[in-house]
Scaffold this active site. Structure first.
Site, PDB file in Angstrom:
ATOM      1  N   ASN A  15       0.864  -1.187   0.000  1.00 15.99           N
ATOM      2  CA  ASN A  15       0.000   0.000   0.000  1.00 15.99           C
ATOM      3  C   ASN A  15       0.898   1.234   0.000  1.00 15.99           C
ATOM      4  O   ASN A  15       1.485   1.574   1.023  1.00 15.99           O
ATOM      5  CB  ASN A  15      -0.898  -0.034   1.249  1.00 15.99           C
ATOM      6  CG  ASN A  15      -1.757   1.216   1.369  1.00 15.99           C
ATOM      7  OD1 ASN A  15      -1.815   2.045   0.448  1.00 15.99           O
ATOM      8  ND2 ASN A  15      -2.434   1.359   2.491  1.00 15.99           N
ATOM      9  N   LYS A  17       0.084   4.251  -0.258  1.00 13.96           N
ATOM     10  CA  LYS A  17      -0.562   5.423   0.371  1.00 13.96           C
ATOM     11  C   LYS A  17      -0.347   6.667  -0.507  1.00 13.96           C
ATOM     12  O   LYS A  17      -0.343   6.555  -1.723  1.00 13.96           O
ATOM     13  CB  LYS A  17      -0.048   5.605   1.804  1.00 13.96           C
ATOM     14  CG  LYS A  17      -0.178   4.296   2.610  1.00 13.96           C
ATOM     15  CD  LYS A  17       0.049   4.464   4.072  1.00 13.96           C
ATOM     16  CE  LYS A  17      -0.123   3.116   4.768  1.00 13.96           C
ATOM     17  NZ  LYS A  17      -0.041   3.187   6.202  1.00 13.96           N
ATOM     18  N   HIS A 102      -9.626   1.180   5.143  1.00 14.50           N
ATOM     19  CA  HIS A 102      -8.281   1.321   5.719  1.00 14.50           C
ATOM     20  C   HIS A 102      -8.338   2.241   6.933  1.00 14.50           C
ATOM     21  O   HIS A 102      -9.116   3.194   6.969  1.00 14.50           O
ATOM     22  CB  HIS A 102      -7.304   1.872   4.674  1.00 14.50           C
ATOM     23  CG  HIS A 102      -5.893   1.798   5.155  1.00 14.50           C
ATOM     24  ND1 HIS A 102      -5.338   2.772   5.957  1.00 14.50           N
ATOM     25  CD2 HIS A 102      -4.949   0.840   4.996  1.00 14.50           C
ATOM     26  CE1 HIS A 102      -4.102   2.415   6.267  1.00 14.50           C
ATOM     27  NE2 HIS A 102      -3.833   1.252   5.693  1.00 14.50           N
ATOM     28  N   GLU A 104      -6.584   4.620   7.931  1.00 18.51           N
ATOM     29  CA  GLU A 104      -6.407   6.062   7.702  1.00 18.51           C
ATOM     30  C   GLU A 104      -7.687   6.692   7.174  1.00 18.51           C
ATOM     31  O   GLU A 104      -7.961   7.868   7.417  1.00 18.51           O
ATOM     32  CB  GLU A 104      -5.210   6.289   6.767  1.00 18.51           C
ATOM     33  CG  GLU A 104      -3.902   6.101   7.526  1.00 18.51           C
ATOM     34  CD  GLU A 104      -2.815   5.363   6.776  1.00 18.51           C
ATOM     35  OE1 GLU A 104      -2.842   5.345   5.528  1.00 18.51           O
ATOM     36  OE2 GLU A 104      -1.938   4.779   7.450  1.00 18.51           O
ATOM     37  N   GLU A 174      -5.115  -4.694  10.785  1.00 25.80           N
ATOM     38  CA  GLU A 174      -4.091  -3.666  10.921  1.00 25.80           C
ATOM     39  C   GLU A 174      -4.347  -2.870  12.202  1.00 25.80           C
ATOM     40  O   GLU A 174      -5.137  -1.911  12.188  1.00 25.80           O
ATOM     41  CB  GLU A 174      -4.122  -2.721   9.719  1.00 25.80           C
ATOM     42  CG  GLU A 174      -3.863  -3.408   8.397  1.00 25.80           C
ATOM     43  CD  GLU A 174      -3.359  -2.418   7.340  1.00 25.80           C
ATOM     44  OE1 GLU A 174      -2.210  -2.568   6.920  1.00 25.80           O
ATOM     45  OE2 GLU A 174      -4.103  -1.494   6.973  1.00 25.80           O
ATOM     46  N   GLY A 180       2.748   2.491  10.770  1.00 25.93           N
ATOM     47  CA  GLY A 180       3.709   3.576  10.588  1.00 25.93           C
ATOM     48  C   GLY A 180       4.439   3.981  11.855  1.00 25.93           C
ATOM     49  O   GLY A 180       5.072   5.040  11.895  1.00 25.93           O
ATOM     50  N   SER A 220       3.643  -1.892  10.414  1.00 22.77           N
ATOM     51  CA  SER A 220       5.095  -1.934  10.597  1.00 22.77           C
ATOM     52  C   SER A 220       5.710  -3.293  10.257  1.00 22.77           C
ATOM     53  O   SER A 220       6.669  -3.726  10.899  1.00 22.77           O
ATOM     54  CB  SER A 220       5.474  -1.493  12.012  1.00 22.77           C
ATOM     55  OG  SER A 220       5.064  -0.152  12.236  1.00 22.77           O
TER      56      SER A 220
END
Ligand code: 13P
Length: 273
Positions: A15, A17, A102, A104, A174, A180, A220
């Site tokens: 991904n 992003k 997702h 985010e 996730e 991240g 991560s």
């Protein structure tokens, strides 16, 4: 009697992003083809570039076995939805799988469960692969809500979706606190949530159908921790952010997934349109 090992190919997604530019996206895709295409027989590999580079990246990976994925979609038909992208547009540029929900989008863009559910339905109706992303925040984990949050996100995302549509489903667990941050869930903690997600699917559908659904871990993932995560019985590869922006680390993660493959199926989890 020996127990039957479910046939699940590992799935690894990159991904990207909101990263890369046109030239960088093409170069990264070409490197990923060079390093990873020969691993497609053991592992389903997909890359998810930004919308504006889908077509260019699609041309680079065409024929390699690596799938083109989109980071999001809007559930409406083409029409007056300024700024949005439909499933037919995605198919038109060669996309075969789509991330839905997702973290985010859930937490930065406040995407509600209902919209996530509509997106998943639209993706399946269009004959695309849907990667439903779920995961708890740090606070939710701290307050003992990890199971409830992940179960609810899965149940609400899949509500009313019939069993025959489980086939194009991939789930990505996730944990938000791991994305991240360099903090990865331990293999045991991740396995516990993957097991919970699979048993939730088994209750909603049946055990056999649930055993076939690939469940990726994301948060991560890197060259060093991938093998230990993917060796868990219910962890079927990874959804990779930062480490997918370098072809060497992404390729190492794909290798770890291929090695974890317990039985190889001839069928691909990510489908081409
Ligand atoms: P990182 O691998 O950068 O933590 O991102 C994970 C992710 O969000 C993939 O979708």
């Amino acid at each position: 009697m020996a127990s039957h090992t479910p046939v699940r190919r590992p799935v690894v997604g990159g991904n990207w992003k909101m990263n890369t530019d046109g030239r960088g996206a093409v170069a990264l895709a070409a490197e990923i083809v060079d390093r990873c295409a020969q691993k497609c027989p053991q592992t389903d590999i997909a890359i998810f570039p930004p919308f504006c580079y889908l077509e260019q990246v699609g041309q680079v990976i065409q024929g390699s076995g690596i799938k083109l994925g989109a980071q999001d979609v809007y559930p409406g038909e083409n029409g007056a939805f300024t700024g949005e992208i439909s499933t037919s547009m995605l198919k038109d540029v060669g996309v075969s799988c789509v991330l839905v929900g997702h973290s985010e989008r859930r937490h930065i863009l406040n995407e509600p469960e209902e919209l996530i559910h509509e997106k998943l339905i639209a993706v399946f109706e269009a004959g695309l692969q849907g990667v439903l992303c779920v995961g708890e925040t740090a606070d939710q984990r701290q307050y003992g809500q990890t199971e409830t949050i992940n179960r609810d996100q899965l149940v609400l995302g899949m509500a009313g979706i019939p069993q025959q549509q489980l086939e194009p489903l991939v789930i990505a667990y996730e944990p938000v606190w791991a994305i991240g941050t360099g903090k990865t869930a331990t293999p045991d903690d991740a396995q516990a949530v993957h097991e919970l997600l699979r048993s939730t699917l088994a209750s909603a559908y049946d055990k056999e159908a649930a055993a076939k659904v690939p469940i990726q871990y994301g948060g991560s993932v890197n060259s060093e921790n991938a093998a230990a995560l993917f060796s868990q019985p219910d962890i079927d590869g990874g959804l990779v952010g930062g480490a997918s922006l370098r072809s060497d680390s992404f390729s190492n993660i794909v290798d770890a997934a291929a090695l974890s493959c317990r039985e190889t199926s001839s069928e691909s989890s990510f489908q081409t349109p």
